[in-house]
Motif scaffolding. Structure first.
Motif, PDB file in Angstrom:
ATOM      1  N   MET A  39      40.956  28.026  37.655  1.00 28.20           N
ATOM      2  CA  MET A  39      41.903  28.746  38.246  1.00 28.20           C
ATOM      3  C   MET A  39      41.331  29.864  39.276  1.00 28.20           C
ATOM      4  O   MET A  39      40.008  29.939  39.092  1.00 28.20           O
ATOM      5  N   THR A  40      42.112  30.549  39.898  1.00 32.57           N
ATOM      6  CA  THR A  40      41.684  31.447  40.805  1.00 32.57           C
ATOM      7  C   THR A  40      41.829  32.803  40.466  1.00 32.57           C
ATOM      8  O   THR A  40      43.265  32.886  40.251  1.00 32.57           O
ATOM      9  N   ARG A  41      41.160  33.618  40.183  1.00 31.39           N
ATOM     10  CA  ARG A  41      41.529  35.155  39.728  1.00 31.39           C
ATOM     11  C   ARG A  41      40.812  36.189  40.606  1.00 31.39           C
ATOM     12  O   ARG A  41      39.714  35.591  41.366  1.00 31.39           O
ATOM     13  N   THR A  42      41.181  37.339  40.645  1.00 33.85           N
ATOM     14  CA  THR A  42      40.148  38.514  41.354  1.00 33.85           C
ATOM     15  C   THR A  42      39.372  39.101  40.209  1.00 33.85           C
ATOM     16  O   THR A  42      39.992  39.964  39.310  1.00 33.85           O
ATOM     17  N   GLU A  43      38.118  38.780  40.379  1.00 26.58           N
ATOM     18  CA  GLU A  43      37.297  39.621  39.469  1.00 26.58           C
ATOM     19  C   GLU A  43      36.849  40.949  39.983  1.00 26.58           C
ATOM     20  O   GLU A  43      36.770  41.191  41.280  1.00 26.58           O
ATOM     21  N   VAL A  44      36.693  41.933  38.895  1.00 25.88           N
ATOM     22  CA  VAL A  44      36.255  43.245  39.251  1.00 25.88           C
ATOM     23  C   VAL A  44      35.155  43.580  38.991  1.00 25.88           C
ATOM     24  O   VAL A  44      34.771  43.322  37.824  1.00 25.88           O
ATOM     25  N   HIS A  45      34.376  44.277  39.765  1.00 23.93           N
ATOM     26  CA  HIS A  45      32.953  44.737  39.511  1.00 23.93           C
ATOM     27  C   HIS A  45      32.673  46.097  39.880  1.00 23.93           C
ATOM     28  O   HIS A  45      33.232  46.606  40.919  1.00 23.93           O
ATOM     29  N   CYS A  46      31.676  46.783  39.318  1.00 24.88           N
ATOM     30  CA  CYS A  46      31.256  48.105  39.634  1.00 24.88           C
ATOM     31  C   CYS A  46      30.648  47.907  40.980  1.00 24.88           C
ATOM     32  O   CYS A  46      29.860  47.153  41.347  1.00 24.88           O
ATOM     33  N   ARG A  47      31.155  48.949  42.007  1.00 27.71           N
ATOM     34  CA  ARG A  47      30.659  48.758  43.265  1.00 27.71           C
ATOM     35  C   ARG A  47      29.277  49.397  43.291  1.00 27.71           C
ATOM     36  O   ARG A  47      28.429  48.885  44.460  1.00 27.71           O
ATOM     37  N   ARG A  48      28.604  50.108  42.228  1.00 27.53           N
ATOM     38  CA  ARG A  48      27.221  50.705  42.443  1.00 27.53           C
ATOM     39  C   ARG A  48      26.090  49.862  42.089  1.00 27.53           C
ATOM     40  O   ARG A  48      25.100  49.541  42.533  1.00 27.53           O
ATOM     41  N   CYS A  49      26.537  49.058  40.647  1.00 27.62           N
ATOM     42  CA  CYS A  49      25.547  48.151  40.041  1.00 27.62           C
ATOM     43  C   CYS A  49      25.929  46.721  40.272  1.00 27.62           C
ATOM     44  O   CYS A  49      25.013  45.934  39.811  1.00 27.62           O
ATOM     45  N   GLY A  50      27.053  46.479  40.437  1.00 27.25           N
ATOM     46  CA  GLY A  50      27.608  45.010  40.653  1.00 27.25           C
ATOM     47  C   GLY A  50      27.816  44.543  39.256  1.00 27.25           C
ATOM     48  O   GLY A  50      28.214  43.397  39.319  1.00 27.25           O
ATOM     49  N   GLY A  51      27.997  45.210  38.300  1.00 23.88           N
ATOM     50  CA  GLY A  51      28.377  44.868  36.862  1.00 23.88           C
ATOM     51  C   GLY A  51      29.935  44.124  36.751  1.00 23.88           C
ATOM     52  O   GLY A  51      30.640  44.736  37.304  1.00 23.88           O
ATOM     53  N   HIS A  52      29.874  43.069  36.100  1.00 28.13           N
ATOM     54  CA  HIS A  52      31.123  42.458  36.066  1.00 28.13           C
ATOM     55  C   HIS A  52      32.112  43.277  34.938  1.00 28.13           C
ATOM     56  O   HIS A  52      31.583  43.605  33.810  1.00 28.13           O
TER      57      HIS A  52
END
Length: 170
Positions: free
Chosen positions: A126-139
């Motif tokens: 499936m296709t979803r929108t992943e959210v990550h921290c913009r400063r460290c890239g953490g999922h």
């Protein structure tokens, strides 16, 4: 005509296929494989992340894992304060935007300004929108379009990827 045995075999085949996909979930997509290959304000080697994160935080934040629903005490947290990234302490969400989604994960209808970034996640067929921290890239989790007003969004976050800082705490 199909027999019960045929349906049983089909069920086992599908279960095996799903298990294969589930096992593949520990696989890190090439675009996210090495956070040091992307430019983030906070970058660390895998060994450095392992020193500062718990094994579960590392699995979720750095390997895009998902915690068990209902396992985070932050889901039921109703205190005023700010939710920050467990990896780099960037402020991500205000308690004022938190709501009880019934999913078993802490949910918010809006992040703080310039706190998160998103990317496409095509795992699990499936296709979803992943959210990550913009400063460290953490999922952190995923965002869905079934949240409350005013945004209609549900930022469904892994509690282990967050730390809660009560209002008034330094």
């Amino acid at each position: 005509m199909y027999s019960r045995r045929d349906f049983s075999k089909l069920g086992l085949t599908l279960a095996g296929a799903f298990a294969g996909f589930k096992a593949a979930s520990s696989y890190v997509r090439p675009s996210q494989a090495d956070s040091t290959s992307k430019t983030f304000e906070v970058t660390k080697t895998e060994e450095e992340w392992k020193k500062i994160l718990t094994p579960e935080q590392f699995r979720v934040l750095r390997k895009e894992g998902t915690e068990r629903p209902g396992s985070s005490p932050l889901d039921a947290n109703e205190a005023a304060g700010t939710y920050v990234c467990a990896g780099c302490a960037l402020a991500l969400y205000s308690s004022e935007t938190k709501f009880h989604s019934g999913t078993g994960w802490p949910s918010f209808w809006q992040p703080l300004e310039n706190a998160v970034a998103t990317s496409e996640d095509s795992s699990y067929l499936m296709t979803r929108t992943e959210v990550h921290c913009r400063r460290c890239g953490g999922h952190l989790g995923h965002v869905f379009e079934d949240g409350p007003k005013p945004t209609g969004l549900r930022y469904c976050m892994n509690g282990v990827a967050l730390k809660f800082v009560p209002k008034g705490a330094a």
